[in-house]
Design an enzyme around this catalytic site. Structure first.
Site, mmCIF file in Angstrom:
data_model
loop_
_atom_site.group_PDB
_atom_site.id
_atom_site.type_symbol
_atom_site.label_atom_id
_atom_site.label_comp_id
_atom_site.label_asym_id
_atom_site.label_seq_id
_atom_site.Cartn_x
_atom_site.Cartn_y
_atom_site.Cartn_z
ATOM 1 N N LYS A 147 -6.130 -35.772 -17.789
ATOM 2 C CA LYS A 147 -6.769 -36.966 -18.366
ATOM 3 C C LYS A 147 -5.784 -37.863 -19.126
ATOM 4 C CE LYS A 147 -11.272 -35.094 -17.666
ATOM 5 N NZ LYS A 147 -11.805 -33.771 -17.849
ATOM 6 N N ASP B 59 -7.278 -24.713 -22.554
ATOM 7 C CA ASP B 59 -7.465 -25.822 -21.627
ATOM 8 C C ASP B 59 -7.748 -27.072 -22.453
ATOM 9 O OD1 ASP B 59 -8.078 -27.640 -19.704
ATOM 10 O OD2 ASP B 59 -9.719 -26.500 -18.798
ATOM 11 N N TYR C 51 -15.700 -25.940 -19.026
ATOM 12 C CA TYR C 51 -15.379 -26.353 -17.654
ATOM 13 C C TYR C 51 -13.864 -26.364 -17.507
ATOM 14 C CZ TYR C 51 -14.965 -29.281 -13.452
ATOM 15 O OH TYR C 51 -14.647 -29.761 -12.203
HETATM 16 C C1 LIG Z 1 -11.764 -32.697 -16.660
HETATM 17 C C2 LIG Z 1 -11.417 -31.300 -16.969
HETATM 18 C C3 LIG Z 1 -10.808 -30.445 -16.043
HETATM 19 C C4 LIG Z 1 -10.614 -30.862 -14.606
HETATM 20 O O1 LIG Z 1 -9.732 -31.932 -14.508
HETATM 21 P P1 LIG Z 1 -9.758 -32.821 -13.147
HETATM 22 O O2 LIG Z 1 -8.626 -33.774 -13.362
HETATM 23 O O3 LIG Z 1 -11.095 -33.458 -13.085
HETATM 24 O O4 LIG Z 1 -9.514 -31.878 -12.031
HETATM 25 C C5 LIG Z 1 -10.426 -29.194 -16.435
HETATM 26 N N1 LIG Z 1 -10.614 -28.778 -17.702
HETATM 27 C C6 LIG Z 1 -11.181 -29.550 -18.629
HETATM 28 C C7 LIG Z 1 -11.328 -29.048 -20.026
HETATM 29 C C8 LIG Z 1 -11.618 -30.830 -18.293
HETATM 30 O O5 LIG Z 1 -12.234 -31.573 -19.213
#
Ligand SMILES: *Cc1c(COP(=O)(O)O)cnc(C)c1O
Length: 429
Positions: free
Chosen positions: A262, A234, A139
């Site tokens: 995060k 990511d 994701y």
């Molecule tokens: C949570 C997440 C996102 C999106 O971040 P948001 O702050 O919710 O927009 C993108 N990539 C990864 C790997 C994530 O865990």
């Protein structure tokens, strides 16, 4: 149904600001949270729970850590937003670069979604190419080019995974299975000169915890290098959490761009992307890749992130997180065994995934079986009733924080044990 839930549903789609919070995949209604402190969360009925969601990852120090609250309070008194660069922003940038030495510069944004969206634009701008590759089960936020699932048949061209995303956009995104270098090599052989970047969660933690081999990550790196594509890690979940330098440090594989989110905001809305100068020099105002934000580098958010990183620098913090994670993993495995429920517990440091299916824990999205998710849907409410706050989805991971003591972990184990015991016998088969 509570009056507040009525009002929430009348005023907001599904009563929520983010879909998974609506409890669509588990039994019962979502509680409303009144407050949270350390490792526990308290709902509006006055019930308290051991929290293993930790706001979906940011709260590596637990809720309302005194050092973070102090830093935020001081920052708030000095002004909520300047629309100009502030000292905490420079300090946080330097703190991130110290943890990711392959990178020379940081750009702050307001979410993980924004970080990945901007980093992909940067990769396209820096390479002059259009295509991106992602992996099934990873994701990367909710921007159009990543809301893509594998297309049908042999074509790897993606198809929209959300209404409102034009098919024309998703044709620029290829989706491949994780843990399969041959398919990636074949894709590069076919259209490698059009691929701007390969985007991957080096520790995929949004469809369970699909731990990849270092060999796979190295192979992805080699193919990108060979074909002139950039590698984007990511690390919105894994960055700053599984090690100060995230999966870059743990795997020894160096990407070209890393996205963070995060933990970097310590509970405030922050995202960031980091890369060497040769790439970052393309970002406006130095270069031609446009990217901006009214609230980016917000002083309150920067203060929260910085205070969080300062706490994490204390000796033994990551070892402690690892110990707590191991204790929870052991306890949950014993509970599964005791209650005769097939399953496993995947873990890297303080990230855990309770996987309710027999056999080895999956490494690819295709190996996750839907029966486990159905069972989890029944287990979740029972765990909540036992005072355990777990993610309302079988595909989400659990987190422990430095605010969790052995006692909290043991309560989380006992609660799961009792919840498993309460499952109807036919469900656990
Ligand atoms: C949570 C997440 C996102 C999106 O971040 P948001 O702050 O919710 O927009 C993108 N990539 C990864 C790997 C994530 O865990």
């Amino acid at each position: 149904m509570s009056e507040l839930l009525d009002r929430a549903r009348a005023a907001m789609p599904g009563g929520v600001s983010s879909p998974v919070r609506a409890f669509g995949a588990v039994e019962g209604d979502p509680p409303f949270v009144q407050r949270a402190q350390g490792a526990t969360i308290t709902d509006t009925q006055g019930r308290s729970y051991v929290d293993l969601v930790c706001s979906w990852g940011p709260l590596i120090l637990g809720h309302a850590h005194p050092a973070v609250v102090d830093a935020v309070t001081r920052a708030v008194r000095a002004g909520l937003s300047f629309g100009a660069t502030c000292p905490a922003e420079v300090e946080l940038a330097e703190a991130l670069l110290a943890r990711y030495p392959f990178a020379d510069k940081v750009r702050f944004v307001n979410s993980g979604t924004e970080a990945v969206m901007s980093a992909i634009r940067l990769a396209r701008g820096a390479t002059g190419r259009s295509r991106v590759v992602k992996f099934e089960g990873c994701y990367h936020g909710h921007h159009d080019s990543m809301l893509v699932k594998a297309g049908s048949g042999l074509a790897t061209f993606g198809a929209p995974s959300s209404a409102g995303v034009p098919e024309e956009y998703t044709r620029l995104t290829d989706v491949l299975p994780l843990d399969d270098l041959e398919q990636l090599a074949a894709l590069f052989a076919d259209r490698g000169d059009q691929i701007a970047c390969v985007v991957i969660e080096p520790l995929p933690a949004n469809a369970g915890l699909l731990i990849q081999t270092d060999e796979f990550l190295r192979g992805v790196r080699e193919l990108c290098t060979k074909h002139g594509a950039l590698l984007l890690f990511d690390e919105v979940i894994s960055g700053l959490r599984v090690a100060p330098g995230g999966m870059v440090a743990r795997s020894g594989v160096t990407p070209d761009i890393v996205t963070l989110g995060k933990v970097v905001g310590g509970g405030m809305p922050v995202g960031a992307y980091v890369a060497p100068d040769a790439i970052m020099d393309h970002v406006a105002p130095l270069g031609a890749v446009y990217q901006a934000g009214t609230l980016s580098g917000n002083p309150v958010a920067m203060a929260a992130g910085l205070a969080t990183l300062r706490e994490l620098e204390k000796k033994g913090t990551y070892e402690r997180l690892d110990e707590l994670g191991a204790r929870l993993q052991r306890g949950w495995l014993e509970a599964l065994e005791r209650r005769g429920v097939a399953g496993s517990v995947a873990r890297v440091g303080s990230i855990l995934w309770l996987c309710l299916q027999a056999g080895p824990t999956p490494r690819t999205f295709g190996c996750i079986r839907p029966e486990g998710a159905r069972l989890y849907g029944r287990l979740h409410r029972r765990a909540l009733d036992q005072g355990l706050w777990m993610a309302p989805s079988a595909y989400e991971v659990a987190f422990v924080s430095t605010a969790h003591a052995e006692e909290h972990v043991d309560r989380a184990v006992e609660a799961l044990d009792r919840a498993l015991a309460g499952l109807p016998a036919e469900a656990a088969k």
